[in-house]
Design an enzyme around this catalytic site. Structure first.
Site, mmCIF file in Angstrom:
data_model
loop_
_atom_site.group_PDB
_atom_site.id
_atom_site.type_symbol
_atom_site.label_atom_id
_atom_site.label_comp_id
_atom_site.label_asym_id
_atom_site.label_seq_id
_atom_site.Cartn_x
_atom_site.Cartn_y
_atom_site.Cartn_z
ATOM 1 N N TYR A 188 -5.540 6.564 -9.080
ATOM 2 C CA TYR A 188 -6.744 5.795 -8.762
ATOM 3 C C TYR A 188 -7.951 6.347 -9.511
ATOM 4 O O TYR A 188 -8.815 5.581 -9.965
ATOM 5 C CB TYR A 188 -7.015 5.814 -7.256
ATOM 6 C CG TYR A 188 -6.071 4.957 -6.448
ATOM 7 C CD1 TYR A 188 -6.416 3.657 -6.077
ATOM 8 C CD2 TYR A 188 -4.824 5.437 -6.057
ATOM 9 C CE1 TYR A 188 -5.552 2.869 -5.339
ATOM 10 C CE2 TYR A 188 -3.950 4.654 -5.326
ATOM 11 C CZ TYR A 188 -4.313 3.375 -4.970
ATOM 12 O OH TYR A 188 -3.459 2.585 -4.245
ATOM 13 N N CYS A 228 0.819 -1.210 0.000
ATOM 14 C CA CYS A 228 0.000 0.000 0.000
ATOM 15 C C CYS A 228 0.856 1.264 0.000
ATOM 16 O O CYS A 228 1.700 1.430 0.878
ATOM 17 C CB CYS A 228 -0.912 -0.014 1.227
ATOM 18 S SG CYS A 228 -1.811 1.534 1.486
#
Length: 336
Positions: free
Chosen positions: A175, A44
């Protein structure tokens, strides 16, 4: 958690747990060595920031770290890397358990990084942006000798301004492109991303770091996205105007940081690729993980030292604890 709105635009749920761990304990959680556990995944980018900052500041002995596996299901990150699938300190299988221990009806994202209060087993915070700032400011008493100033007072306004741009257009921008639900939303996010990368290239053309002449919080935040760009975002998220390796200034800047102790030695390319290509089955339904790209370029000469600057300011490089090293073959030494 995130969703795609009716116009096809990806929207990130930013309702994080805002409780803070502070030197004066004003939120009920005072800084105490050994009391808390930082939960991360090397996959992450948001958690990777906390890993880097914790290491640069030398907080390993006062704030322990749990490393979740690179993949998860709808219920949250799991500790499948640990014997028996349980974190050895918290004794839990899923990060979700720490969130529910404090908030039984918790309905927001179970995200990393998160800090858990070990005595109660309850999550304290998952506010990724505030966590790293507080590690710099509230945990100062426990910094190692030679720790850098990542959020110096005289540069905070400029760091905050750069961070706002980088978050909106780059960190979250990839994203927004990758999860766009319409062609229009995708192309809007794509243009916004590369316009900002062009702006960053211009900013970094004649300065070694984003703000000032040393590494700051701003560099940490940009680096974790750049480190994942060619391995994931270029293909998986369709951010394909250019690869990072085809943007000369940003590629040299990223290599400079990668080769700076505390940065590249926290990057696990195997976990990164497994996470994105396996978990995002709506984008990659076969869950096939690409074999590439060739990572050897990360260790090549970058030439950025000619711009001056001092990576750690008046400080020194952080030592690397053997028990927290990225496994062999998972970093830039990975076979292509």
């Amino acid at each position: 958690m995130a969703y795609v709105n009716p116009s096809g635009e990806f929207t990130r749920d930013q309702r994080y747990i805002s409780t803070r761990i502070t030197a004066d304990g004003r939120d009920g959680y005072p800084v105490e060595p050994g009391r808390y556990r930082l939960v991360v995944s090397r996959a992450c980018p948001w958690a990777n920031r906390a890993i880097i900052v914790r290491r640069l500041l030398g907080l390993e002995d006062v704030l322990s770290m749990a490393i979740a596996g690179p993949t998860h299901d709808a219920r949250s990150w799991t500790f499948d890397l640990d014997p028996g699938g349980r974190d050895p300190v918290l004794g839990i299988e899923r990060l979700q358990e720490a969130f529910f221990a404090r908030f039984p009806e918790y309905d927001k994202g179970i995200t990393v990084p998160a800090i858990v209060d070990v005595p109660t087993g309850q999550v304290v915070t998952n506010d990724f942006a505030q966590i790293t700032i507080d590690l710099s400011l509230e945990w100062r008493k426990h910094h190692r000798e030679g720790a850098p100033q990542l959020y110096p007072e005289h540069l905070r306004d400029e760091i905050d301004e750069v961070n706002r741009y980088v978050f909106a257009d780059v960190n979250n921008g990839v994203y927004r492109a990758g999860f766009a639900g319409t062609q229009e939303a995708y192309e809007k996010a794509y243009r916004r991303l590369f316009d900002r990368l062009d702006w960053l290239s211009q900013r970094l053309a004649d300065r070694r770091y984003l703000v000032g002449d040393t590494i700051t919080e701003a560099d940490v935040r940009l680096f974790t996205t750049l480190a994942r760009f060619d391995a994931v975002y270029h293909g998986h998220f369709k951010c394909n105007r250019q690869k990072l390796t085809e943007m000369p200034v940003l590629w040299a800047y990223a290599r400079d940081l990668f080769q700076t102790p505390g940065f590249g030695d926290t990057i696990d390319f195997v976990h990164i690729k497994q996470h994105y290509y396996v978990v995002h089955s709506d984008i990659n339904p076969t869950r096939i993980v690409p074999a590439g790209p060739d990572l050897s370029g990360w260790l090549t000469e970058h030439g950025r030292a000619a711009l001056g600057g001092r990576p750690y300011g008046e400080g020194t490089p952080p030592p690397l604890r053997a028990d927290e090293a990225v496994p062999a073959g998972h970093g830039a030494d990975q076979a292509s």
